[in-house]
Design a protein around this motif. Structure first.
Motif, PDB file in Angstrom:
ATOM      1  N   LYS A  71     -19.255 -20.936  -8.107  1.00 21.14           N
ATOM      2  CA  LYS A  71     -17.856 -20.638  -8.378  1.00 21.14           C
ATOM      3  C   LYS A  71     -17.706 -19.127  -8.352  1.00 21.14           C
ATOM      4  CE  LYS A  71     -18.021 -24.706 -11.120  1.00 21.14           C
ATOM      5  NZ  LYS A  71     -19.367 -24.905 -10.519  1.00 21.14           N
TER       6      LYS A  71
ATOM      7  N   LEU B  41     -15.185 -15.763  -9.030  1.00 18.52           N
ATOM      8  CA  LEU B  41     -13.992 -15.121  -9.581  1.00 18.52           C
ATOM      9  C   LEU B  41     -13.787 -13.790  -8.862  1.00 18.52           C
ATOM     10  CD1 LEU B  41     -13.978 -15.525 -13.483  1.00 18.52           C
ATOM     11  CD2 LEU B  41     -12.039 -15.889 -11.949  1.00 18.52           C
TER      12      LEU B  41
ATOM     13  N   SER C 195     -13.441 -22.683  -7.199  1.00 18.30           N
ATOM     14  CA  SER C 195     -14.293 -23.663  -7.867  1.00 18.30           C
ATOM     15  C   SER C 195     -14.518 -24.838  -6.935  1.00 18.30           C
ATOM     16  CB  SER C 195     -13.632 -24.137  -9.166  1.00 18.30           C
ATOM     17  OG  SER C 195     -14.409 -25.144  -9.781  1.00 18.30           O
TER      18      SER C 195
ATOM     19  N   LEU D 250      -9.918 -18.058  -8.697  1.00 17.66           N
ATOM     20  CA  LEU D 250     -11.153 -18.765  -9.034  1.00 17.66           C
ATOM     21  C   LEU D 250     -11.415 -19.800  -7.948  1.00 17.66           C
ATOM     22  CD1 LEU D 250     -13.504 -19.686 -10.848  1.00 17.66           C
ATOM     23  CD2 LEU D 250     -11.864 -21.178 -12.041  1.00 17.66           C
TER      24      LEU D 250
END
Length: 546
Positions: free
Chosen positions: A61, A63, A75, A73
């Motif tokens: 993931k 950021l 994910s 983000l």
């Protein structure tokens, strides 16, 4: 006055320090990317009712913070956007609503069984701070700072087959190589086993799979090329086209010259219904049991056609005590592979069964040569056959309608081009697409189940029983036949619809017993009758179980 000035300067100093600290923290956040490898974020709407823990996909993931105060983000390849703020060294992430598509991914569904739902996800705010160079959120996730180049390399590695491989993929690779070996080394149904073997390899190339993420590569991923091809299997397009080609290649003369041999094709179908009962006993639902039983017909297209209707993961087979619908399991891949495997293993499976059920004296029986069949009989047979079978079992019409159409094209004498197209390029093309699609459907996480083991076991039993019933009925026919028109029980094994392999087995067994005995033309009668019989059996099961 001095005290007031002191307080003002103190607050200004603290404010400047805080502002500088926040500015430095913002600069640190914006530089590069922050990465974490852990389970995915499951939005609240798809959590289980009992709030139990779900095992999520362990993926990177990322950021990424921007100068304008926004962040993203990533994910498991889904972007959640929002704005961030910094106060006293604490980073606050406020997410914006995010539109997502939920895929029922690899949940026992067939191609058409994917339910794509649209949802708006609102992730709750997160707070975090920099600790030892890592951004630690209040959820416990730790994000490590990475340069853009290292981030790119890690994401590349995540998509490779090396990263996504499991033991299941290697097991299926061995299965694929076994199929290809048998086809090349022993010439076992090479036109089927090689496309299926390569399809198994294609379907088990490890690839990135994540929650609600569709790479459009795998056979179970909507929009992929393989998924499009698989639609011909799931929706039942390929089997009728295969039957069209079979009809255009088949000569029904042996059956027309001796109609009684059709009974052998019918007798072999008792193995189908016996296995159907067995599958019910071991716990399969009736629709699933019917699809498993048809393996005994040794007819791959028919098995695919029936399982695409009865055991495709989409049709309702019952209701729970709470009134919730219970859907059939997706057994299509396992049933198709089992059916084609046993078709290829006809020369291995049938001889022991025949030798066990017949005596040497019976194997030496010579049958009366078949009579010459006129052209008008060849033309009338598919027309009459179509009408009779359609009235007996209308649900078998997609298969038998195309079978008899192909035969009419062949025997009419005025549609040679159409017959040649159906018997050569069309059936060859469909065979390739069907084999590759069926092979690719054996994706390890879908195929390697206890149900698949049970299907292969009962499929083998179904095939053995079908052969045994055919041979036994041929023995009864011989006992009831006139002395000048006997029936060699060996040809009963050809009652299954593995054309022409079962007929060849009968010929080889008869020739082994007596080199002057030729049973091939006699065995072709029950063999083509088996094609018709298995389609009728499938139609009967479909009409009762769908």
């Amino acid at each position: 006055m001095k005290n007031k000035l002191y307080l003002i300067f103190t607050f200004l100093f603290i404010g400047l320090i805080t502002f500088a600290g926040n500015a430095d923290l913002k600069t640190e956040l914006i530089k590069g990317k922050w990465m974490n490898k852990s389970g995915g974020y499951y939005p609240t709407p798809i959590l289980p009712k009992d709030d139990s823990k779900i095992e999520t996909v362990c993926r990177y993931k990322t950021l990424v913070f921007h100068e304008d105060g926004t962040f993203a983000l990533d994910s498991a390849k889904h972007d959640y956007m929002g704005k961030f703020s910094i106060e006293n060294g604490i980073v606050r992430l406020d997410f914006m609503p995010s539109a997502v598509q939920h895929y029922s991914k690899n949940m026992g569904k067939a191609s058409g069984g994917y339910i794509v739902t649209y949802d708006t996800i609102q992730l709750p705010p997160r707070e975090g701070k920099i600790v030892d160079g890592k951004l630690v959120l209040d959820t416990g996730f730790e994000f490590t700072h990475r340069s853009s180049s290292l981030h790119g390399l890690l994401k590349f590695w995540e998509f490779t087959g090396f990263e996504n491989a499991t033991w299941g993929h290697f097991i299926m690779l061995l299965v694929a190589l076994t199929f290809i070996f048998l086809a090349i080394r022993y010439n076992y149904e090479p036109l089927l086993l090689i496309p299926i073997g390569v399809g198994i390899i294609i379907g088990n190339i490890p690839m990135f799979q994540a929650v609600d993420f569709n790479l459009q590569l795998g056979i179970y991923e909507p929009g992929s090329v393989m998924n499009f091809f698989y639609g011909g299997v799931v929706n039942g397009w390929f089997p009728p086209l295969i039957f069209l080609g079979i009809g255009a290649m088949t000569d029904f003369s042996a059956l027309i010259s001796s109609p009684r041999l059709m009974l052998l094709g019918a007798a072999a179908q008792f193995g189908v219904f016996a296995t159907f009962v067995l599958a019910l006993i071991v716990g399969f639902y009736p629709a699933e049991a019917g699809a498993i039983g048809i393996i005994g017909g040794a007819d791959g297209p028919t098995a695919i056609f029936l399982s695409s209707k009865l055991a495709n993961g989409m049709n309702i087979v019952g209701f729970s005590g709470a009134g919730e619908a219970i859907y059939s399991k997706n057994l299509l891949g396992a049933i198709a592979i089992a059916a084609y495997s046993y078709m290829a293993l006809v020369p291995v499976i049938q001889p022991p069964v025949v030798n066990l059920l017949t005596t040497k004296k019976e194997r030496l029986i010579k049958m009366r040569p078949p009579r010459q069949v006129s052209k008008i009989e060849k033309i009338l047979f598919p027309i009459v056959g179509l009408l009779l079978t359609a009235y007996i079992s209308p649900t078998s019409l997609p298969l038998l309608g195309m079978l008899f159409l192909g035969n009419i094209l062949k025997e009419s004498g005025v549609t040679r081009r159409l017959a040649e197209t159906a018997a050569n390029p069309l059936i060859d093309s469909i065979t390739i697409l069907l084999g590759v699609s069926v092979g690719a459907s054996t994706q390890a996480d879908v195929f390697l189940t206890f149900d698949s083991v049970m299907i292969f076991t009962m499929g083998a039993l179904s095939f053995v029983l079908a052969t045994a019933f055919g041979v036994t009925f041929a023995k009864i026919m011989n006992w009831l036949s006139p002395k000048n028109n006997p029936v060699n029980p060996i040809i009963g094994c050809a009652g299954v619809s593995a054309v022409p392999d079962s007929a060849r087995v009968a010929q080889e067994l008869g020739h082994k017993a007596d080199p002057s005995n030729y049973l091939l033309m006699h065995a072709m009668g029950p063999n083509v009758a088996g094609v018709i019989g298995s389609a009728i059996a499938a139609g009967i099961l479909l009409s009762f179980l769908l």
